[in-house]
Design a protein around this motif. Structure first.
Motif: not given
Length: 204
Positions: A167-192
């Motif tokens: 999750v930390r070194v593969v999926e989250e970096p990928y999702l941040l690259t692909v979805h950018g601000a949308a994923y960062r905002e989602y991640g600021s609201r929802v736990g891992r």
């Protein structure tokens, strides 16, 4: 009880991976399997190898217990612990399948950096960013408690560590690259893995 664990794990693999992969292929023409990547020895590679090894260890543990080559830890080898394990494993199995269905066509095993899938935030994904992994850990906890020999407990620890890495070194970096601000905002609201825990901070 070790035989029950073995049956549960085989059911989990068949339903959570085999059947889901088949349905994914019928719906999209792809099984959803992207595999694990990374240079040998890298964190990405360790996450994938660790995950596969953890599943194999989890399958081997009840087999060794059935043959008498592995013995449950006395402190955990009692009926209340076993019943709790059965409940956790059953809930984890059902929750895994349910979360997979919520992902729909975005479901993958591993990531392909060349593709973009929809960001799923609905249903249980509105409470936890990685509900499939949470459910898998719930299942693995229950299975380990049902036949709590040292190998089974080690397999659970390896699975937990591998999922954390994935999750930390593969999926989250990928999702941040692909979805950018949308994923960062989602991640600021929802736990891992649990509601409210592991949310992104202002620094990421």
């Amino acid at each position: 009880m070790a035989m029950a664990v073995l049956v549960l794990y085989l059911t989990f693999v068949a339903a959570g991976l085999g059947w889901k992969s088949y349905r994914q292929w019928r719906a999209t023409g792809s099984t959803g399997f992207r595999g694990f990547h990374g240079r040998p020895g890298s964190l990405e590679w360790l996450a994938g190898v660790g995950f596969i090894a953890a599943i194999l260890v989890a399958l081997l543990a009840p087999i060794l217990q059935l043959t008498g080559l592995a013995t449950p830890l006395a402190a955990l080898d009692n009926r209340p612990v076993q019943v709790a394990g059965i409940v956790l494993a059953a809930v984890g199995l059902v929750a895994t399948i349910g979360a997979q269905q919520t992902m729909g066509e975005s479901w993958r095993v591993g990531v392909d950096t060349q593709e973009t899938t929809a960001l799923v935030c609905a249903g249980v994904f509105g409470w936890i960013r990685n509900p499939i992994f949470t459910a898998m850990l719930l299942f693995a906890t229950g299975a380990a408690l049902m036949a709590p020999n040292p190998l089974a407990l080690s397999g659970f620890a390896l699975l937990a560590a591998s999922i954390e890495l994935q999750v930390r070194v593969v999926e989250e970096p990928y999702l941040l690259t692909v979805h950018g601000a949308a994923y960062r905002e989602y991640g600021s609201r929802v736990g891992r893995f649990l509601p409210g825990i592991g949310r992104f901070t202002a620094q990421g």
